[in-house]
Each structure stands twice: as structure tokens, then as C-alpha cells.
Design a protein around this motif. Structure first.
Motif, PDB file in Angstrom:
ATOM      1  N   SER A  21       0.840  -1.391   0.162  1.00 12.70           N
ATOM      2  CA  SER A  21      -0.067  -0.014   0.023  1.00 12.70           C
ATOM      3  C   SER A  21       0.874   1.119  -0.003  1.00 12.70           C
ATOM      4  O   SER A  21       2.020   1.273   0.427  1.00 12.70           O
ATOM      5  CB  SER A  21      -1.016  -0.123   1.111  1.00 12.70           C
ATOM      6  N   ASP A  23      -0.297   4.001   1.732  1.00  9.07           N
ATOM      7  CA  ASP A  23      -1.216   4.669   2.679  1.00  9.07           C
ATOM      8  C   ASP A  23      -0.458   5.962   3.351  1.00  9.07           C
ATOM      9  O   ASP A  23       0.290   5.780   4.086  1.00  9.07           O
ATOM     10  CB  ASP A  23      -1.676   3.571   3.706  1.00  9.07           C
ATOM     11  N   ARG A  24      -1.099   7.129   3.148  1.00 17.05           N
ATOM     12  CA  ARG A  24      -0.693   8.454   3.485  1.00 17.05           C
ATOM     13  C   ARG A  24      -0.716   8.432   5.111  1.00 17.05           C
ATOM     14  O   ARG A  24       0.140   8.699   5.708  1.00 17.05           O
ATOM     15  CB  ARG A  24      -1.220   9.490   3.057  1.00 17.05           C
ATOM     16  N   VAL A  25      -1.735   7.893   5.819  1.00 14.65           N
ATOM     17  CA  VAL A  25      -2.025   7.772   7.219  1.00 14.65           C
ATOM     18  C   VAL A  25      -0.617   6.996   7.899  1.00 14.65           C
ATOM     19  O   VAL A  25      -0.038   7.390   8.876  1.00 14.65           O
ATOM     20  CB  VAL A  25      -3.243   7.532   7.762  1.00 14.65           C
ATOM     21  N   GLY A 122      -6.604   3.880   8.096  1.00 13.10           N
ATOM     22  CA  GLY A 122      -5.760   4.444   7.292  1.00 13.10           C
ATOM     23  C   GLY A 122      -6.575   5.333   6.196  1.00 13.10           C
ATOM     24  O   GLY A 122      -7.680   5.235   6.310  1.00 13.10           O
ATOM     25  N   SER A 123      -6.053   5.947   5.034  1.00 18.40           N
ATOM     26  CA  SER A 123      -6.549   6.686   4.189  1.00 18.40           C
ATOM     27  C   SER A 123      -7.142   5.644   3.054  1.00 18.40           C
ATOM     28  O   SER A 123      -7.894   5.912   2.478  1.00 18.40           O
ATOM     29  CB  SER A 123      -5.468   7.479   3.498  1.00 18.40           C
ATOM     30  N   SER A 124      -6.432   4.482   3.086  1.00 17.26           N
ATOM     31  CA  SER A 124      -6.681   3.478   1.798  1.00 17.26           C
ATOM     32  C   SER A 124      -7.379   2.254   2.457  1.00 17.26           C
ATOM     33  O   SER A 124      -8.091   1.446   1.848  1.00 17.26           O
ATOM     34  CB  SER A 124      -5.754   2.920   1.127  1.00 17.26           C
ATOM     35  N   HIS A 125      -7.329   2.012   3.730  1.00 16.34           N
ATOM     36  CA  HIS A 125      -7.781   0.761   4.463  1.00 16.34           C
ATOM     37  C   HIS A 125      -8.339   1.198   5.519  1.00 16.34           C
ATOM     38  O   HIS A 125      -7.865   2.054   6.538  1.00 16.34           O
ATOM     39  CB  HIS A 125      -6.616   0.125   4.982  1.00 16.34           C
ATOM     40  N   ASP A 126      -9.781   0.880   5.868  1.00 13.67           N
ATOM     41  CA  ASP A 126     -10.522   0.988   7.056  1.00 13.67           C
ATOM     42  C   ASP A 126      -9.893   0.646   8.325  1.00 13.67           C
ATOM     43  O   ASP A 126     -10.240   1.278   9.379  1.00 13.67           O
ATOM     44  CB  ASP A 126     -11.773   0.452   7.075  1.00 13.67           C
TER      45      ASP A 126
END
Length: 135
Positions: A21, A23-25, A122-126
Motif C-alpha cells: 500500500s 497509505d498516507r496515514v 488509514g487513508s486506503s484501508h478502514d
């Protein structure tokens, strides 16, 4: 060294030659973990942290160069050859299964103890799960 890596439910690091990923978070969580201290990685991973102002150390031999207490982000190679140098593992799970082509190769049931676990969005994963292991 303190190893940071991300895996899917099957332990996969890469699928179809790509990281799990972007993911920015999660990137923010990784930088928060380091507390401004240097974070070692290869050029493949460094592209994710451009413009963050973080203390990124880029070297293809980063797993050999990261010293005691220093952080290293692993995305695209084996960790087991360096296991004797690793004092802590921060493992992020995507809680999804992808078709992997490279897997995390340290058996955490042998000599490792999980000392913490938490979930965050996350931004792309819950749901992303963070687990921290020590020897």
C-alpha cells in the motif's frame, strides 16, 4: 535495529512486484514512530517520503547499515538474514489478502514476543493493525 514493515493477511510484502500500500496515514504513523530519528530504507521506499522533511537515510544496504536503536523500513526484500541485528519489529497488517510474490520471512513465533497491538484507520484501508514485537 528497529524493523518496520507492512504485510497482508498472508504475510505478503509485495504483490505483482508492488508494495502492499501507499497509505498516507500509515506513512505518518511510521514517521511518528521514529520521533524525528533517522529512518533507513532503499530508494524504492524513499520515494514515498519525498517532501516530508523526515530524516530519511537511503542506501541499498540499509539493513546492514542501520545500527542499534535505528529504524529501518523494509518493503521489498528478505528480513531473516538480518534477524540477529533486529531488536524490535513494528509490523503493520492490512487485514486483507492479496496475491503475494514476496513474503515476510521471520517466524514471530520463534523468539519474539508481541508487546502491543492497536488498530487505526488509514487513508486506503478502514483498519490497519500495528503489532510491536521484541526479542
Amino acid at each position: 535495529m528497529i524493523l518496520i514493515t507492512c504485510i497482508d493477511d498472508g504475510g505478503g510484502l509485495l504483490f505483482n512486484g508492488r508494495r502492499q500500500s501507499q497509505d498516507r496515514v500509515l506513512r505518518g504513523e511510521i514517521l511518528a514512530q521514529t520521533g524525528g530519528r533517522p529512518l533507513w530504507m532503499d530508494a524504492y521506499s524513499a520515494s514515498l517520503f519525498e517532501g516530508t522533511g523526515a530524516a530519511i537515510r537511503v542506501d541499498e544496504a540499509f539493513l546492514e547499515k542501520a545500527g542499534p536503536g535505528e529504524y529501518a523500513l523494509l518493503e521489498d526484500r528478505e528480513a531473516a538474514p538480518y534477524e540477529d541485528r533486529i531488536e524490535k519489529i513494528i509490523l503493520y497488517h492490512w487485514n486483507r489478502a492479496y496475491p503475494g510474490d514476496l513474503y515476510f520471512d521471520i517466524d514471530l513465533k520463534k523468539g519474539w514476543t508481541r508487546i502491543s497491538q492497536r488498530d487505526f484507520a488509514g487513508s486506503s484501508h478502514d483498519k490497519i493493525t500495528e503489532e510491536v514485537y521484541v526479542k
